[in-house]
Design a protein around this motif. Sequence first.
Motif, PDB file in Angstrom:
ATOM      1  N   ALA A 139      68.477  -9.467 -25.824  1.00 56.96           N
ATOM      2  CA  ALA A 139      67.674 -10.383 -26.622  1.00 56.96           C
ATOM      3  C   ALA A 139      68.426 -11.679 -26.922  1.00 56.96           C
ATOM      4  O   ALA A 139      67.898 -12.779 -26.722  1.00 56.96           O
ATOM      5  CB  ALA A 139      67.256  -9.708 -27.927  1.00 56.96           C
ATOM      6  N   VAL A 140      69.664 -11.568 -27.399  1.00 56.84           N
ATOM      7  CA  VAL A 140      70.390 -12.782 -27.814  1.00 56.84           C
ATOM      8  C   VAL A 140      70.814 -13.642 -26.631  1.00 56.84           C
ATOM      9  O   VAL A 140      71.006 -14.850 -26.782  1.00 56.84           O
ATOM     10  CB  VAL A 140      71.618 -12.436 -28.691  1.00 56.84           C
ATOM     11  CG1 VAL A 140      71.168 -11.698 -29.946  1.00 56.84           C
ATOM     12  CG2 VAL A 140      72.671 -11.635 -27.925  1.00 56.84           C
ATOM     13  N   LYS A 141      70.939 -13.039 -25.467  1.00 57.45           N
ATOM     14  CA  LYS A 141      71.264 -13.850 -24.283  1.00 57.45           C
ATOM     15  C   LYS A 141      70.072 -14.717 -23.881  1.00 57.45           C
ATOM     16  O   LYS A 141      70.233 -15.799 -23.316  1.00 57.45           O
ATOM     17  CB  LYS A 141      71.687 -12.950 -23.121  1.00 57.45           C
ATOM     18  CG  LYS A 141      73.091 -12.372 -23.287  1.00 57.45           C
ATOM     19  CD  LYS A 141      73.467 -11.454 -22.139  1.00 57.45           C
ATOM     20  CE  LYS A 141      74.870 -10.898 -22.308  1.00 57.45           C
ATOM     21  NZ  LYS A 141      75.251  -9.968 -21.214  1.00 57.45           N
ATOM     22  N   GLU A 142      68.875 -14.223 -24.177  1.00 55.63           N
ATOM     23  CA  GLU A 142      67.669 -14.998 -23.910  1.00 55.63           C
ATOM     24  C   GLU A 142      67.440 -16.056 -24.988  1.00 55.63           C
ATOM     25  O   GLU A 142      67.045 -17.180 -24.715  1.00 55.63           O
ATOM     26  CB  GLU A 142      66.451 -14.070 -23.847  1.00 55.63           C
ATOM     27  CG  GLU A 142      66.396 -13.174 -22.625  1.00 55.63           C
ATOM     28  CD  GLU A 142      66.114 -13.943 -21.343  1.00 55.63           C
ATOM     29  OE1 GLU A 142      65.399 -14.969 -21.402  1.00 55.63           O
ATOM     30  OE2 GLU A 142      66.626 -13.535 -20.289  1.00 55.63           O
ATOM     31  N   ARG A 143      67.708 -15.648 -26.236  1.00 57.82           N
ATOM     32  CA  ARG A 143      67.454 -16.530 -27.379  1.00 57.82           C
ATOM     33  C   ARG A 143      68.418 -16.158 -28.511  1.00 57.82           C
ATOM     34  O   ARG A 143      68.286 -15.090 -29.116  1.00 57.82           O
ATOM     35  CB  ARG A 143      66.001 -16.403 -27.838  1.00 57.82           C
ATOM     36  CG  ARG A 143      65.555 -17.439 -28.843  1.00 57.82           C
ATOM     37  CD  ARG A 143      64.077 -17.262 -29.144  1.00 57.82           C
ATOM     38  NE  ARG A 143      63.598 -18.226 -30.121  1.00 57.82           N
ATOM     39  CZ  ARG A 143      63.156 -19.453 -29.810  1.00 57.82           C
ATOM     40  NH1 ARG A 143      63.118 -19.833 -28.561  1.00 57.82           N
ATOM     41  NH2 ARG A 143      62.727 -20.267 -30.747  1.00 57.82           N
ATOM     42  N   GLY A 144      69.349 -17.040 -28.785  1.00 65.42           N
ATOM     43  CA  GLY A 144      70.384 -16.736 -29.775  1.00 65.42           C
ATOM     44  C   GLY A 144      69.843 -16.362 -31.137  1.00 65.42           C
ATOM     45  O   GLY A 144      70.416 -15.531 -31.844  1.00 65.42           O
ATOM     46  N   SER A 145      68.728 -16.966 -31.536  1.00 62.54           N
ATOM     47  CA  SER A 145      68.168 -16.706 -32.863  1.00 62.54           C
ATOM     48  C   SER A 145      67.720 -15.262 -33.051  1.00 62.54           C
ATOM     49  O   SER A 145      67.526 -14.812 -34.182  1.00 62.54           O
ATOM     50  CB  SER A 145      66.989 -17.636 -33.132  1.00 62.54           C
ATOM     51  OG  SER A 145      65.956 -17.437 -32.175  1.00 62.54           O
ATOM     52  N   ALA A 146      67.568 -14.521 -31.954  1.00 66.73           N
ATOM     53  CA  ALA A 146      67.173 -13.108 -32.060  1.00 66.73           C
ATOM     54  C   ALA A 146      68.222 -12.292 -32.797  1.00 66.73           C
ATOM     55  O   ALA A 146      67.940 -11.181 -33.259  1.00 66.73           O
ATOM     56  CB  ALA A 146      66.929 -12.527 -30.667  1.00 66.73           C
ATOM     57  N   LEU A 147      69.417 -12.845 -32.945  1.00 64.05           N
ATOM     58  CA  LEU A 147      70.479 -12.143 -33.668  1.00 64.05           C
ATOM     59  C   LEU A 147      70.048 -11.795 -35.089  1.00 64.05           C
ATOM     60  O   LEU A 147      70.502 -10.799 -35.656  1.00 64.05           O
ATOM     61  CB  LEU A 147      71.744 -13.012 -33.698  1.00 64.05           C
ATOM     62  CG  LEU A 147      72.970 -12.413 -34.401  1.00 64.05           C
ATOM     63  CD1 LEU A 147      73.444 -11.158 -33.683  1.00 64.05           C
ATOM     64  CD2 LEU A 147      74.094 -13.444 -34.475  1.00 64.05           C
ATOM     65  N   GLN A 148      69.169 -12.603 -35.658  1.00 65.04           N
ATOM     66  CA  GLN A 148      68.726 -12.346 -37.033  1.00 65.04           C
ATOM     67  C   GLN A 148      67.990 -11.020 -37.169  1.00 65.04           C
ATOM     68  O   GLN A 148      67.896 -10.474 -38.278  1.00 65.04           O
ATOM     69  CB  GLN A 148      67.830 -13.478 -37.520  1.00 65.04           C
ATOM     70  CG  GLN A 148      66.512 -13.610 -36.777  1.00 65.04           C
ATOM     71  CD  GLN A 148      65.723 -14.823 -37.192  1.00 65.04           C
ATOM     72  OE1 GLN A 148      65.293 -14.947 -38.350  1.00 65.04           O
ATOM     73  NE2 GLN A 148      65.543 -15.749 -36.257  1.00 65.04           N
ATOM     74  N   PHE A 149      67.486 -10.493 -36.058  1.00 66.13           N
ATOM     75  CA  PHE A 149      66.720  -9.245 -36.113  1.00 66.13           C
ATOM     76  C   PHE A 149      67.549  -8.029 -35.727  1.00 66.13           C
ATOM     77  O   PHE A 149      67.054  -6.902 -35.747  1.00 66.13           O
ATOM     78  CB  PHE A 149      65.496  -9.345 -35.202  1.00 66.13           C
ATOM     79  CG  PHE A 149      64.633 -10.543 -35.501  1.00 66.13           C
ATOM     80  CD1 PHE A 149      64.084 -10.717 -36.759  1.00 66.13           C
ATOM     81  CD2 PHE A 149      64.394 -11.508 -34.539  1.00 66.13           C
ATOM     82  CE1 PHE A 149      63.301 -11.833 -37.058  1.00 66.13           C
ATOM     83  CE2 PHE A 149      63.622 -12.619 -34.814  1.00 66.13           C
ATOM     84  CZ  PHE A 149      63.070 -12.780 -36.084  1.00 66.13           C
ATOM     85  N   ALA A 150      68.804  -8.252 -35.370  1.00 70.89           N
ATOM     86  CA  ALA A 150      69.694  -7.159 -35.007  1.00 70.89           C
ATOM     87  C   ALA A 150      70.125  -6.401 -36.263  1.00 70.89           C
ATOM     88  O   ALA A 150      70.022  -6.905 -37.381  1.00 70.89           O
ATOM     89  CB  ALA A 150      70.920  -7.696 -34.272  1.00 70.89           C
ATOM     90  N   SER A 151      70.625  -5.203 -36.070  1.00 71.28           N
ATOM     91  CA  SER A 151      71.124  -4.425 -37.203  1.00 71.28           C
ATOM     92  C   SER A 151      72.351  -5.098 -37.804  1.00 71.28           C
ATOM     93  O   SER A 151      73.010  -5.927 -37.158  1.00 71.28           O
ATOM     94  CB  SER A 151      71.492  -3.014 -36.740  1.00 71.28           C
ATOM     95  OG  SER A 151      72.599  -3.071 -35.841  1.00 71.28           O
ATOM     96  N   THR A 152      72.662  -4.747 -39.025  1.00 70.37           N
ATOM     97  CA  THR A 152      73.828  -5.320 -39.699  1.00 70.37           C
ATOM     98  C   THR A 152      75.108  -5.051 -38.917  1.00 70.37           C
ATOM     99  O   THR A 152      75.971  -5.930 -38.809  1.00 70.37           O
ATOM    100  CB  THR A 152      73.961  -4.723 -41.119  1.00 70.37           C
ATOM    101  OG1 THR A 152      72.765  -4.995 -41.849  1.00 70.37           O
ATOM    102  CG2 THR A 152      75.142  -5.327 -41.854  1.00 70.37           C
ATOM    103  N   SER A 153      75.208  -3.869 -38.358  1.00 73.73           N
ATOM    104  CA  SER A 153      76.429  -3.525 -37.618  1.00 73.73           C
ATOM    105  C   SER A 153      76.593  -4.382 -36.372  1.00 73.73           C
ATOM    106  O   SER A 153      77.711  -4.776 -36.017  1.00 73.73           O
ATOM    107  CB  SER A 153      76.431  -2.036 -37.238  1.00 73.73           C
ATOM    108  OG  SER A 153      75.355  -1.734 -36.371  1.00 73.73           O
ATOM    109  N   LEU A 154      75.496  -4.729 -35.701  1.00 76.04           N
ATOM    110  CA  LEU A 154      75.596  -5.559 -34.501  1.00 76.04           C
ATOM    111  C   LEU A 154      75.767  -7.037 -34.848  1.00 76.04           C
ATOM    112  O   LEU A 154      76.320  -7.806 -34.052  1.00 76.04           O
ATOM    113  CB  LEU A 154      74.378  -5.349 -33.600  1.00 76.04           C
ATOM    114  CG  LEU A 154      74.341  -3.982 -32.905  1.00 76.04           C
ATOM    115  CD1 LEU A 154      73.103  -3.847 -32.033  1.00 76.04           C
ATOM    116  CD2 LEU A 154      75.597  -3.762 -32.067  1.00 76.04           C
ATOM    117  N   GLN A 155      75.344  -7.442 -36.012  1.00 79.05           N
ATOM    118  CA  GLN A 155      75.608  -8.812 -36.464  1.00 79.05           C
ATOM    119  C   GLN A 155      77.094  -8.987 -36.781  1.00 79.05           C
ATOM    120  O   GLN A 155      77.568 -10.115 -36.929  1.00 79.05           O
ATOM    121  CB  GLN A 155      74.768  -9.135 -37.701  1.00 79.05           C
ATOM    122  CG  GLN A 155      73.296  -9.301 -37.394  1.00 79.05           C
ATOM    123  CD  GLN A 155      72.460  -9.496 -38.643  1.00 79.05           C
ATOM    124  OE1 GLN A 155      72.871  -9.150 -39.758  1.00 79.05           O
ATOM    125  NE2 GLN A 155      71.258 -10.048 -38.479  1.00 79.05           N
ATOM    126  N   ALA A 156      77.796  -7.862 -36.861  1.00 79.35           N
ATOM    127  CA  ALA A 156      79.242  -7.891 -37.098  1.00 79.35           C
ATOM    128  C   ALA A 156      80.022  -7.588 -35.822  1.00 79.35           C
ATOM    129  O   ALA A 156      81.245  -7.449 -35.862  1.00 79.35           O
ATOM    130  CB  ALA A 156      79.610  -6.880 -38.188  1.00 79.35           C
TER     131      ALA A 156
END
Length: 265
Positions: free
Chosen positions: A99-116
């Motif tokens: 998801a984030v490779k397609e659109r960086g803003s998708a990071l906001q929807f990732a789990s807390t652990s993956l945002q870290a």
Amino acid sequence: WEFIFKFESASSELRADREVVLAAVGVYGGLLRFGSSELRNDPEVVLAAVATIPWAVEHASKELRGDKDFVFTLLKQHADTLKYASEDLRNDRDVVLAAVKERGSALQFASTSLQADSQVVLAAVQSASWALAYASEDLKKDRDVVMFALKRQSEELGPSANVLRHAHEAIRDDPDVVLEAIKHQGEALKWAGTGLKKDKDFVLRAVRTAPSGEKQRCYNEAADSVKFNIPWPEYAKAAGSSITCRGEPGPVLTIKVTQQGGKSH
């Protein structure tokens, strides 16, 4: 709109008719919510709805939103639909990376652990530098991550000040990090730590570092104490910049006032 209103009040038989629902969502994807439970679990019907309205996927069945293969297909169309994937998939590293490779803003929807997760965040920032805003607080103060985001920003069209704005307060006290941001946009000094904005020597370095057309804009973001003690003309001279009223290169204007008696000032 008349068609939409009619479909909302259609019989259960029509809302369970695959051809009818496919035609309906092809006009307006949001009508998927009125389809039968079986059709909201039909990948083709859901993808047809998403093709017109990306958020229509929220009306897809829970089973589909938890199907990894289906979600991968969905993300290729609209990466931000990660928002509607199951909790397990939003915590799936492969899914989130896609998801984030397609659109960086998708990071906001990732789990807390993956945002870290530094690899996930760097992939998001590579796609859109300002995705740093959705990283964990620890990564927002990671010098390597922030510097990568700033350098990536320099390759984009947006202002680098946005990236520095999203960095942790602690990293905004790092002179090298702040200067990297200022290198691409003078106003980035706005987001520097208070201590740096009060440091007249650092402000001079910042003005020298700022692009030629943005040196005064950089100076304008310094603390009032700096600007009060050392006005812009003196900074401009020290930084080797021309003096203008808008921060753009231009000639220095000298005003000569003649009083009675022949004395000039």
